[in-house]
Design a protein around this motif. Sequence first.
Motif, mmCIF file in Angstrom:
data_model
loop_
_atom_site.group_PDB
_atom_site.id
_atom_site.type_symbol
_atom_site.label_atom_id
_atom_site.label_comp_id
_atom_site.label_asym_id
_atom_site.label_seq_id
_atom_site.Cartn_x
_atom_site.Cartn_y
_atom_site.Cartn_z
ATOM 1 N N ALA A 1 0.829 -1.208 0.000
ATOM 2 C CA ALA A 1 0.000 0.000 0.000
ATOM 3 C C ALA A 1 0.865 1.260 0.000
ATOM 4 N N VAL A 2 1.931 1.258 0.775
ATOM 5 C CA VAL A 2 2.817 2.425 0.819
ATOM 6 C C VAL A 2 3.505 2.631 -0.529
ATOM 7 N N SER A 3 3.969 1.570 -1.144
ATOM 8 C CA SER A 3 4.648 1.724 -2.430
ATOM 9 C C SER A 3 3.679 2.148 -3.527
ATOM 10 N N ILE A 4 2.438 1.673 -3.491
ATOM 11 C CA ILE A 4 1.444 2.118 -4.470
ATOM 12 C C ILE A 4 1.122 3.594 -4.256
ATOM 13 N N TYR A 5 1.039 4.017 -3.001
ATOM 14 C CA TYR A 5 0.797 5.437 -2.708
ATOM 15 C C TYR A 5 1.903 6.307 -3.299
ATOM 16 N N PHE A 6 3.152 5.912 -3.118
ATOM 17 C CA PHE A 6 4.254 6.710 -3.643
ATOM 18 C C PHE A 6 4.334 6.650 -5.162
ATOM 19 N N CYS A 7 3.846 5.577 -5.772
ATOM 20 C CA CYS A 7 3.863 5.485 -7.230
ATOM 21 C C CYS A 7 2.902 6.484 -7.866
ATOM 22 N N SER B 1 1.310 9.202 -6.318
ATOM 23 C CA SER B 1 1.210 10.548 -5.765
ATOM 24 C C SER B 1 2.515 11.290 -6.048
ATOM 25 N N ALA C 1 4.219 12.792 -3.692
ATOM 26 C CA ALA C 1 4.755 13.021 -2.354
ATOM 27 C C ALA C 1 6.286 13.056 -2.362
ATOM 28 N N ARG D 1 10.226 6.965 -8.725
ATOM 29 C CA ARG D 1 8.960 6.355 -9.139
ATOM 30 C C ARG D 1 9.214 5.011 -9.827
ATOM 31 N N THR E 1 6.947 -2.536 -6.116
ATOM 32 C CA THR E 1 5.552 -2.965 -6.077
ATOM 33 C C THR E 1 5.351 -4.256 -6.850
#
Length: 67
Positions: free
Chosen positions: A17-23, A25, A27, A44, A51
């Motif tokens: 979930a964290v890696s998908i968020y960074f992909c 967004s 951030a 990215r 991921t």
Amino acid sequence: MNNKTQLALILLLISLAVSIYFCFSEALLSGGYELAVDGFVVARALMIIFTLHLLVKLGDFIINKKD
């Protein structure tokens, strides 16, 4: 499922979930740094690779799971 298996699965899902968020967004891209775009592209790409690796490991875990 025993406790170790549940813990491993929860940790895998959290990191996924964290890696998908960074992909998906921005951030990782700070404001005011125009030259940071190259590092953002590299970061990215690394997150996408991480991921995909996690998805393969999760699929392998689910396929080889023994009850």
